[in-house]
Structures are given as C-alpha cells and as structure tokens.
Design a protein around this motif. Structure first.
Motif, PDB file in Angstrom:
ATOM      1  N   ILE A  45       0.718  -0.961  -0.626  1.00 33.15           N
ATOM      2  CA  ILE A  45       0.185  -0.227   0.171  1.00 33.15           C
ATOM      3  C   ILE A  45       0.641   1.408   0.423  1.00 33.15           C
ATOM      4  O   ILE A  45       0.057   2.874  -0.455  1.00 33.15           O
ATOM      5  CB  ILE A  45      -0.522  -0.445   1.245  1.00 33.15           C
ATOM      6  N   GLN A  65     -13.399  -0.823   1.569  1.00 31.20           N
ATOM      7  CA  GLN A  65     -13.058  -0.368   2.568  1.00 31.20           C
ATOM      8  C   GLN A  65     -12.295   0.035   3.151  1.00 31.20           C
ATOM      9  O   GLN A  65     -11.420   0.818   4.031  1.00 31.20           O
ATOM     10  CB  GLN A  65     -14.576   0.211   3.464  1.00 31.20           C
ATOM     11  N   VAL A  66     -11.267  -0.972   4.064  1.00 30.91           N
ATOM     12  CA  VAL A  66     -10.787  -0.911   4.494  1.00 30.91           C
ATOM     13  C   VAL A  66      -9.248  -0.432   3.937  1.00 30.91           C
ATOM     14  O   VAL A  66      -8.310   0.677   4.030  1.00 30.91           O
ATOM     15  CB  VAL A  66     -10.199  -2.117   5.150  1.00 30.91           C
ATOM     16  N   ILE A  71      -8.966   1.353   1.381  1.00 33.72           N
ATOM     17  CA  ILE A  71      -9.726   2.696   0.791  1.00 33.72           C
ATOM     18  C   ILE A  71      -8.230   3.798   1.769  1.00 33.72           C
ATOM     19  O   ILE A  71      -7.412   4.885   2.240  1.00 33.72           O
ATOM     20  CB  ILE A  71     -11.059   3.447   0.355  1.00 33.72           C
ATOM     21  N   SER A  72      -9.127   3.468   3.031  1.00 29.24           N
ATOM     22  CA  SER A  72      -8.836   4.031   4.329  1.00 29.24           C
ATOM     23  C   SER A  72      -7.367   4.009   4.734  1.00 29.24           C
ATOM     24  O   SER A  72      -6.247   5.226   4.509  1.00 29.24           O
ATOM     25  CB  SER A  72      -9.775   3.904   5.344  1.00 29.24           C
ATOM     26  N   LEU A  73      -6.213   3.033   4.241  1.00 31.90           N
ATOM     27  CA  LEU A  73      -5.554   2.840   4.866  1.00 31.90           C
ATOM     28  C   LEU A  73      -4.463   3.294   2.865  1.00 31.90           C
ATOM     29  O   LEU A  73      -3.393   4.159   3.394  1.00 31.90           O
ATOM     30  CB  LEU A  73      -4.873   1.064   4.912  1.00 31.90           C
ATOM     31  N   ALA A 119      -5.263   5.924   1.899  1.00 33.19           N
ATOM     32  CA  ALA A 119      -5.716   7.497   1.790  1.00 33.19           C
ATOM     33  C   ALA A 119      -4.684   8.073   3.121  1.00 33.19           C
ATOM     34  O   ALA A 119      -3.923   8.914   3.091  1.00 33.19           O
ATOM     35  CB  ALA A 119      -7.118   7.928   2.100  1.00 33.19           C
ATOM     36  N   MET A 120      -4.635   6.718   3.704  1.00 36.55           N
ATOM     37  CA  MET A 120      -3.411   7.558   4.991  1.00 36.55           C
ATOM     38  C   MET A 120      -2.032   7.628   4.667  1.00 36.55           C
ATOM     39  O   MET A 120      -1.161   8.619   5.214  1.00 36.55           O
ATOM     40  CB  MET A 120      -3.179   6.421   6.064  1.00 36.55           C
ATOM     41  N   ALA A 121      -1.129   6.516   3.211  1.00 34.09           N
ATOM     42  CA  ALA A 121      -0.099   6.791   3.144  1.00 34.09           C
ATOM     43  C   ALA A 121       0.106   7.290   2.221  1.00 34.09           C
ATOM     44  O   ALA A 121       1.093   8.151   2.090  1.00 34.09           O
ATOM     45  CB  ALA A 121      -0.033   5.173   2.733  1.00 34.09           C
ATOM     46  N   ALA A 177      -6.041  13.775   0.284  1.00 32.45           N
ATOM     47  CA  ALA A 177      -6.120  12.938  -0.252  1.00 32.45           C
ATOM     48  C   ALA A 177      -7.551  12.001   0.314  1.00 32.45           C
ATOM     49  O   ALA A 177      -7.214  12.388   1.958  1.00 32.45           O
ATOM     50  CB  ALA A 177      -5.666  10.906   0.325  1.00 32.45           C
ATOM     51  N   THR A 178      -8.501  11.737   0.361  1.00 33.75           N
ATOM     52  CA  THR A 178      -9.951  11.606   0.680  1.00 33.75           C
ATOM     53  C   THR A 178     -10.323  10.001   0.045  1.00 33.75           C
ATOM     54  O   THR A 178     -10.340   9.768  -1.490  1.00 33.75           O
ATOM     55  CB  THR A 178     -11.009  12.602   0.101  1.00 33.75           C
ATOM     56  N   SER A 179     -10.543   9.672   1.051  1.00 35.32           N
ATOM     57  CA  SER A 179     -11.370   8.182   0.285  1.00 35.32           C
ATOM     58  C   SER A 179     -12.787   8.742   0.363  1.00 35.32           C
ATOM     59  O   SER A 179     -13.327   8.693   1.208  1.00 35.32           O
ATOM     60  CB  SER A 179     -10.194   7.009   1.616  1.00 35.32           C
ATOM     61  N   TYR A 180     -13.199   7.552  -0.444  1.00 36.33           N
ATOM     62  CA  TYR A 180     -14.677   7.252  -0.560  1.00 36.33           C
ATOM     63  C   TYR A 180     -15.519   5.998  -0.846  1.00 36.33           C
ATOM     64  O   TYR A 180     -14.575   4.768  -1.718  1.00 36.33           O
ATOM     65  CB  TYR A 180     -15.809   8.335  -1.846  1.00 36.33           C
ATOM     66  N   THR A 181     -15.825   5.469   0.045  1.00 40.17           N
ATOM     67  CA  THR A 181     -17.203   3.974  -0.547  1.00 40.17           C
ATOM     68  C   THR A 181     -18.003   4.169  -2.055  1.00 40.17           C
ATOM     69  O   THR A 181     -17.791   5.511  -2.382  1.00 40.17           O
ATOM     70  CB  THR A 181     -17.892   3.558   0.857  1.00 40.17           C
TER      71      THR A 181
END
Lengths: 417, 417
Positions: free
Chosen positions: B19, B75-76, B78-80, B82-84, B92-96
C-alpha cells in the motif's frame, strides 16, 4: 409484546460460534413474541488489528480515515449476524450506522449522536424483521462515516432504545451484572438486582468497567431502562433505573449499593504553601497543561498562620511526571513549600443514593476502618459517595470489612430474605 | 496536465508495504502535475477470509448480506491508502462506492452500474486532492450496498474514467502488460504495445486473465483508453484501444496479435445422430439445463445419408457429468447414435483484427501445424479468431510453432526494428 434493543459487545461476537449463539438468543426473544433490534460491536481483536495496520502506515492517521477504517469492523459483524439469523429462519436485515440514519456531528473518532431516523427501522420491525445495527458508528451531515469512540456501541444501543421508545435496552457483556464490589477481592460480593443511574455513574467512573459512562448518562437523560446481563449464561442481570423510579420506594433500598476501589492512583502533597487566593490554580495549572488528570483534591483550612497543605491524586502512570512538574515548575514559582508524595496508596469508595438521606455513613465508615487499624490519609465526599485514601496494602482488608459492615455480604442478605 | 484513473488490484495492495508503494507511485503522477483518481480492491486474501466466515455461518447467505460483508474489504484498503498518501504529504480523501455515488441496480453480488455522480469527485480533484475510491461496490436506489461481482474493481475504474472523461484508465496488475502468448510456454512471447478492445475480449475469454471482460467491454463502449501495466516495475504496459482508433493505421498492424490456448476443455461427439431439425437442441438442452457451459460446437454437414456427427467442448470439470447426461438422457431420447469423447485435448487460438482483411490465415495455420505433424480434431472461426482443437500433449509445440510462423517471436520483431 415488548420491544427490546439488545447490544452485544466484541467478546460476545468474537467468533463464528459466538455469533451463532447470539442469533439463538435473539431468536428466543422473537419466538416469545417480542420485537428485537440488535446492536453489535466489531468482533474482539478486529478493531485493534485495523488500528495496527493504520499505525504501520501512518503514526498520525487523520480521524476521518480512522473512522472509515475501523467502522468496517461492525459492518462485518452485522452481516454475519444477519446470516446467522437467516440460518435459523429468522427474517433479519443489517444496517450500518449511516444506513440506519444515526446522524452525528463531525467530531471524528468521538462523534456525538444528534438524531436518529427511525421510520425505516420501525417499518422493518412492524414487518416482523429483526433489525441488526452496527454499533459505534454514524454519519455526519456531509455523509462522512463517523465513530462514537471506544465503547460507543453501548451508546448506540441506548440511543436507539430512546428513539424507538423501547421497553428495555439490554447490554450483554461477559459479566452477569453489576456487583456490590469486585468478587475477586471479596468472595461475598453479590449481583445487584437494580441500581440507579447515579450510583452506576459513580461506580463506573471508579473503575467498574461494565458499562460506558456516556451510555449510562444517556439512559438517565432519556429515561431508558438499561439492563446489564451475561451473553454466556442466563439470568436477570442488573437493571439500571433513573433516580426518580428509585426514590419512590427508597425506604426499601439499602444504604450503600456498592464499594468501588482502585490501587491505580498516587498522592502528592504540597506542604506549607502560601494560603493566598490563586495558589490552587498555580499548582494545578502546569499539571493540567501537561494533560494530566487530577482526581481527588483536598486542601486543609489553614489553622492559624498563612500556610496550608494542598493534596491531590493522579493516575499512577502520571506520578513521576507530576512529581517533576511540582519540583521543577510549581515550587520555584511559589517560592516556598515542600513536596511529599506516595504512590503506595489505594482509594476505597462507598456509593449509594441511600446515603443522601442518612447521616452517619461517614462516621460508620471511619469506625469500621479504625477497628481494622486502617489509617485514613485523605477523605473526599459527594452526595452519594464517600472516598477514602488508605495504604495500598490495606485495600482488600478495607473492602471486605466495609462490605460486611454495610450489610452487603451475600449471606447477610440471604438471611434477611 | 492529464486526469488518470488508476486501479490497483488485491495483490498490488496485499500488504502494508505494498500500500505504501502504491502511494509512492500515485505521488509520482501527482508530482508531475496530473490529477489522479485511485480505485482499489480488497487486500489479497481478505475477500476469501470474509466469505469463509460467512460460509461457516450460513451455507446460503443472502446476496444482500454478502455484499454488506465483502464490501468492507475495499473500505479497509481505501482508508489505509489515504493514510499512506497523507504520510507522503499528498492530500487525499477516500470514498466508499456508496459515498462517491456509484449507483447500481439491485442485483446483489453482480450489480450493474447505472450512473455515477461526479460533481463532488470533480470538486475534490480541482481542490488538489487525490481521490481514493473503493472498487467493486456501489449502492442501489434504496441505499443497500451492492457489489459488481469478482473483478468488478476493473469495471469501477473504467466507469469512473468514462464518467470523468479521464485521459486514461490504468489497470495495475502483477504482469507488465498483455503478451502475444503465455511466456511460460513460449519464451519468445513479448509484450504488446497496443491491442484492440475486440482482440482483448477474444484473448480474455480464452484465458488471458489480465483484465475482466466486462471492464474491457465497458472501455470499448465508452471509448476509454485502457492501459494494463505492472504495479511492481516501471514500463509502458499495453494500451487497449477502441477498434476505430486501431483501424486508422491498420496497415502497420500485425496480422495476428496473440495466441491463446487452454488445456482445460474436453471434447464430446455424438456419432450417427439423425440429421433432422431440432436435434442440436435435443442434445444441448439437457446439458444447458444442468448449468454446463458449452464452448465450441461443430456439426458436420451430412455427406449423403440422413445421419451427421455433432461435436462440442465443455470445461474439463464438467466432463464426467456431460458424458453421463449424453449416455443416460440424450441417447435414449434420440433412439440411436454413439458417444465418443476425449478429455486429453487442447484448444489453440490465433487472435487478430488483421485477419479480417487477410485471407489465408487459416490455411497458413493448418500448414504450420501439419509441418509439425499435429493433427487437427476440430476447427471453429470468428471474424478475428481461429481456434483449433488438438491433442493436449502437442499444445506447447503448436503454440511455439505458430508464434514463430506468424512473426510474433521477440527476436523477429527486434530484427525488424
């Protein structure tokens, strides 16, 4: 027919087998003609697994992305529980916090519920469905996923019960109720049939980790009957009721409901500090500034001179840092005084709404401790609580002696019945 | 400045380290001034882990709850991711799928995208954000979470690229492009610079598992330039273009783009069946009824009498059941005939839009195979494909001989350059 909101925590849904057991339990209520909304947490270990991955990637992940991440934990559980209910022939539908309309503010990782839309939920219930809702999570006005903070599933349960005007919110945990004190310390501790919200709040903040404080406050505010019971064995658990209900038959209530205790604090005293206005904030300001929480505070009235002693307690983990702040910042600022400290202390507290109307609880407490040759170092009281600080090594002795003296021992009550 | 939609599959995001590597790659494009939308799958293994739990609970979980469950996988990720990206200083922004407005029908586990709302997404891009979108998932009109079926993340990528009118949709995989044939069988196989959608569809359905067929169809339909490249090494990959683009300079195109092959089929023949109308459906009807898919079908014209031979192929896994159906249902129904079968066969196919305008591809193919003493058991053709069935043990020899004869070998093309 009653409407129950039932909340199962992470341990109760910690494996496929346990999820099946929860489905059986829910089916039992439904077979008896009740409507059931189930609120579940993430399977135990799952939230920590997710946070672990996040921390490997970013040591300061944004709260929005953390909520996006950890909210998947409950989403897994709701779908698995719905499948388990289907397997038993029970119609069930799962909803995320967002789908069920749990609207929160945008304070990611510690959001507060603002309102819950119950129309669709009520329609499902009327349609004979068990509704399975993801605890701990909601959605803000912009559609971002939010979480209520650790333990927020209890809050979800209580909030749903309030919004749906449920007959009872049942919190299933790994203990079978709230006890008069910790059974590991006092073998004669017993499960309470009922307890007031106020008492529960004092016991919770003192370390009885059965329920989240926020959920109890919520239940009190919206007058939701709250019951704590075991996921793993049958039994009535403990009913937590609003104070008003309680006071109606307060004649029958015991003086003391429970005894809380902790050995996780340390005591610090500033001797001979100048007794002038503002001195307390000059002592505590630097400590609060370091994000250290202070629990008990006692200041003796200056007997004659212009000097006083100022004593307070902090969590043991903050002890060394607090000591350093006192010596390196506070003392030089005050210009005089002396620091004394002790981290081998324990705090023991009696809690009970009954003591409101009864004088003499404190004096009885002190007498019981004196009879056991236990020296009291510090005292602090509130309307329904008396706390004393004693030597750590005398803590268990104190708890057992007080438990017996205030008529809480199992045998005593059984004799009365 | 270009707008890229980049899709990373499960292997490419299969660990925390990978990731981070994806985040670095995305940052590179953004540093060069491009706008980037990233679509990700679940971390490899995660979807199977979730399905495994579901199957332990319910052997026939409802599709709605399956979608609720497996959609947590992306969903897991996208959030990881975005954090990276945040860790690298990239906003960066994550979306379902639900949040980004990927509206689908309600066909759970195989939903089709109906429309995508791009306003918010475009606003984020214009604001300098990298947008990270969960692949494979959407939301139906009632707000239920849906999934597009396995491999649906490719479709999400192409659909987003179409909706945003992106300059290119880049599909990152564990191979560095589309090859003339499988390099494990033919060491002289080489990466194609470009290939048409039509050719890619024939190659994909023949077993080149680089891209999902649906995604390629989608790209063709909406004229989205699609590029397949490696997550793990740099390189231009293979560009998949709509046929119209291709035909403009078709003079320069090779006759054959690639050679697909599979040893995963079995051949069944009904000898001496009555040559009357309706006999084909009386043979294939019971087979289709058992949900067995038939691939090639060849019926010889009856030479003189009223009898004919009817041959078809099925997947090897369906071979025994098909044989049983022929012997126990079809033969008794037809009243005459004989079954011959062979599961030691291979299918080898030449694919290329170039053959449309060139006669002689088939005869050259047959001659090459004859020179290698390879016997052809069955032939089937389409506009841009010729498939032959041969003995399984001659498959690799056939592929290498054809690869060389049609000028696809690496050295040949290098010499031409």
């Amino acid at each position: 027919m009653a409407l129950y909101v039932q909340k199962f925590g992470g341990t109760s849904v910690g494996s496929v087998e346990r999820i099946k057991a929860v489905a059986e339990k829910v089916k039992g209520f439904r077979d008896n003609g009740h409507q059931v909304v189930v609120v579940v947490s993430a399977m135990s270990g799952e939230t920590n697994r997710l946070i672990g991955m996040a921390n490997e990637i970013n040591d300061e992940p944004t709260p929005r992305e953390m909520d996006m991440l950890v909210s998947t934990g409950e989403q897994v559980t709701i779908s698995l529980l719905a499948m388990a209910l289907h397997k038993l022939g029970v119609p069930a539908t799962s909803y995320t916090g967002s789908q069920v309309g749990i609207q929160t503010d945008s304070a990611h990782t510690k959001a507060r519920i603002q309102r819950i839309e119950t129309d669709e939920l009520q329609a499902d219930l009327d349609d004979g469905q068990v509704v399975v809702v993801a605890g701990f999570q909601g959605v803000d006005e912009e559609g971002n996923i939010t979480t209520l903070g650790r333990g927020g599933s209890d809050t979800t349960g209580v909030a749903l019960a309030a919004a749906l005007k449920a007959d009872e919110c049942q919190i299933y945990t790994d203990v079978d109720g709230v006890y008069t004190t910790d059974p590991r310390v006092c073998s004669k501790a017993q499960r309470l049939e009922r307890i007031t919200v106020e008492e529960m709040l004092e016991l919770a903040s003192l370390g009885s980790k059965v329920l989240q404080i926020r959920a109890v406050e919520f239940a009190g505010k919206y007058n939701v009957p709250l019951r704590v019971l075991s996921s793993f064995q049958d039994g009535p658990g403990t009913l937590i009721v609003a104070d008003s209900d309680q006071e109606e038959d307060s004649m029958e209530e015991p003086l003391i409901s429970g005894i809380a205790f902790t050995a996780n604090e340390a005591k610090l005293t500033l001797l001979n500090t100048p007794d002038v206005p503002g001195v307390a904030s000059r002592i505590l300001g630097p400590i609060a500034g370091a994000n250290i929480e202070v629990d008990m505070i006692v200041q003796n009235v200056a007997p004659a001179g212009d000097y006083t002693d100022f004593t307070f307690t902090v969590a043991k983990g903050d002890y060394k840092q607090t000591l350093k702040i006192l010596n390196e910042q506070v003392l030089p600022d005050l210009g005089e005084g002396e620091v004394k400290s002790d981290d081998n202390i324990a705090k023991v507290s009696l809690v009970g709404v009954g003591m409101r109307s009864h004088a003499g609880v404190a004096s009885k407490m002190f007498r019981v401790l004196a009879e056991e040759s236990i020296n009291i170092r510090m005292v602090s009281t509130s309307e329904i609580k008396i706390s004393v600080v004693i030597d750590e090594k005398q803590m268990e002795l104190a708890v057992r002696a007080l438990h017996k003296a205030f008529g809480l021992d199992k045998a005593d009550i059984e004799n009365e019945e």
